[in-house]
Design a protein around this motif. Structure first.
Motif: not given
Length: 519
Positions: A209, A239, A244, A246, A313
């Protein structure tokens, strides 16, 4: 407070049938052209007003946008902090404003040049070239306390926030070649390999993260380094979910050669379904195992309303659809993203219009009309067991995880509370469900006091009618990027995805077949 309407999906079906019936009529193409022209004028108005919010949020002396501003656009109400994501959003929004025709080339170049100059002066982490999470937009100084609350800030460097700043720099360099040298020099110093842990879900690895460069005195922090230099303190989490936001950091790292290509297959489409180890997640997935780039991948999807969808997520719109504002995933991966993105939008529409019966849809993290900031989403479209919820009362769905003790589930809710929708979610869906998105936006605008001098306010509680009358750089930036694509020939995508990104990522996306399918 909401106005009851027929299902948007039913309306889309009826409209499709009408077009099919009248397709042979000479007047049909002209009618469609007139409708497209009308739609374009509406979108141009939205773009002009949304851009006005950025003009108000941005500090004239630095070219750095505040994180947010009040709905009246009074400069005195700018927040006293900004982030790498906000700055990246302002860069791409400036390019979009130019390409749509809201500002001229000279003004756009001057704005981007000033912002890039200020970025170059910001303090950053020397070994990684990455930027801290919070700066003062007036002075450019790294913040150690939040101006409004006085709460302390531990200097943190976020992988996903730096991903969005790098996206803005890449786009600015391509959109305005006279700025390319300076923008590229900053971006090329940003090493996303410094977030990449090759041992997490080896051999593919995952990104953290982020990290602190000072001891945060947090039990979960992990001390070490992935790219040399002094040790840092990483977040305890990686992650691990694939669908998602990221993944933009992963894409940039892979394209730059800082992260191996096999990392694309190192995060979870869903967790495996062959035992109860993952029974804390939403529900048991469907799917099968495959191998890509020497990595075993569970090609899973979650069942929802007769569909199978690769989840995010938490179940929010921006997790799934912010990245394809800049990367044509559904084109490069027609058997993966090309199937999943439209289904994900359909899932959000069905939740709002049928399952929860709000009369509106579009659930994504935003300001909370009751105060503060909150994640909103569709619980069943997320991997996480609790997931994000779509209403103020946090009505969640406890689905069963078949065959696992203690995970028998419970009956689905018979009603939901006060749903909260955010307009930026409809703009994200514009590519995949244009008519439904336009209709939803019109309904939100007409039924609530949801539109101001800077475009749509950030969020609406459709149960009580309460509106969060603030504008956020992140959310307005998603709106501007979507409108840049819609009104200027997919310019946002063209600037970011051409060249090395396409040659590196397209082969990875094209080889995969998701378990996604409709009913």
């Amino acid at each position: 407070m909401r106005v009851r309407r027929p299902s948007v999906l039913a309306a889309i079906t009826a409209a499709t049938a009408l077009v099919a019936t009248t397709a042979a009529a000479p007047s049909a193409p002209a009618a469609i052209e007139r409708q497209h022209s009308t739609d374009a004028r509406v979108l141009e108005r939205y773009a002009a007003d949304t851009w006005r919010s950025f003009e108000a949020m941005t500090v004239p002396t630095t070219g750095l946008p505040a994180d947010n501003i009040a709905g009246n656009l009074d400069p005195a109400t700018r927040s006293g902090f900004t982030s790498p994501t906000n700055i990246g959003a302002y860069l791409w929004s400036t390019a979009a404003a130019r390409d749509i025709g809201l500002i001229g080339r000279r003004e756009a170049r001057a704005r981007m040049a000033q912002t890039i100059g200020s970025i170059g002066d910001l303090e950053r982490h020397e070994d990684s070239g990455m930027f801290y999470n919070w700066y003062d937009p007036v002075t450019g100084e790294k913040l150690r306390t939040f101006p409004e609350s006085g709460d302390p800030i531990k200097p943190f460097l976020s992988s996903v926030d730096n991903g969005w700043l790098a996206t803005g720099l890449l786009l600015a360099a391509r959109a305005e070649p006279s700025l390319a040298r300076k923008a590229d020099r900053i971006r090329e110093d940003m090493n996303f390999g410094c977030f990449y842990n090759p041992l997490e879900n080896a051999p593919a690895g995952q990104i953290r993260g982020g990290f602190w460069d000072e001891d945060p005195l947090e039990a979960a922090a992990v001390k070490g380094t992935y790219c040399g230099g002094a040790d840092v303190w990483f977040t305890g989490h990686h992650y691990g979910a694939f669908n998602t936001e990221p993944r933009i950091a992963s894409y940039l790292g892979i394209t730059a050669g800082q992260i191996p290509a096999r990392h694309y297959f190192g995060t979870y489409r869903t967790f495996p379904n062959d035992n109860c180890d993952w029974s804390w997640t939403e529900t048991r997935a469907v799917g099968s195992w495959a191998e890509h780039q020497g990595v075993r991948v569970f090609e899973g999807a979650l069942p929802y309303r007769g569909m199978q969808i690769v989840p995010t997520w938490g179940g929010s719109m921006f997790e799934a659809l912010m990245v394809p504002l800049f990367v044509p995933e559904e084109t490069w991966g027609p058997r993966s993203w090309g199937v999943n993105h439209p289904l994900y939008v359909r899932g959000q529409i069905e939740h709002g219009m049928q399952e929860a019966d709000y009369g509106y849809w579009g659930f994504s993290p935003s300001n909370n009309p009751a105060g503060g900031y909150r994640e909103y989403g569709v619980d069943q479209l997320g991997m996480d067991g609790p997931g994000y919820t779509s209403d103020q009362q946090r009505t969640s769905v406890d689905q069963p995880y078949e065959g696992c003790p203690g995970r028998e589930g419970s009956p689905a809710p018979t009603s939901y509370g006060d749903g909260v929708v955010t307009p930026h979610a409809s703009f994200l869906a514009l590519r995949y469900a244009r008519d439904a998105a336009l209709e939803n936006l019109v309904n939100i605008r007409d039924d609530f006091d949801a539109y101001g001098p800077g475009g749509f306010y950030d969020a609406v509680d459709v149960g009580t009618g309460t509106v969060s009358k603030r504008y956020l750089s992140l959310d307005q930036g998603m709106v501007m990027a979507a409108l840049g694509n819609a009104l200027a020939g997919d310019d946002m995508r063209t600037y970011v995805s051409r060249g090395a990104m396409e040659t590196t990522l397209r082969p990875l996306m094209s080889e995969e077949i998701f378990a996604s399918k409709g009913d």
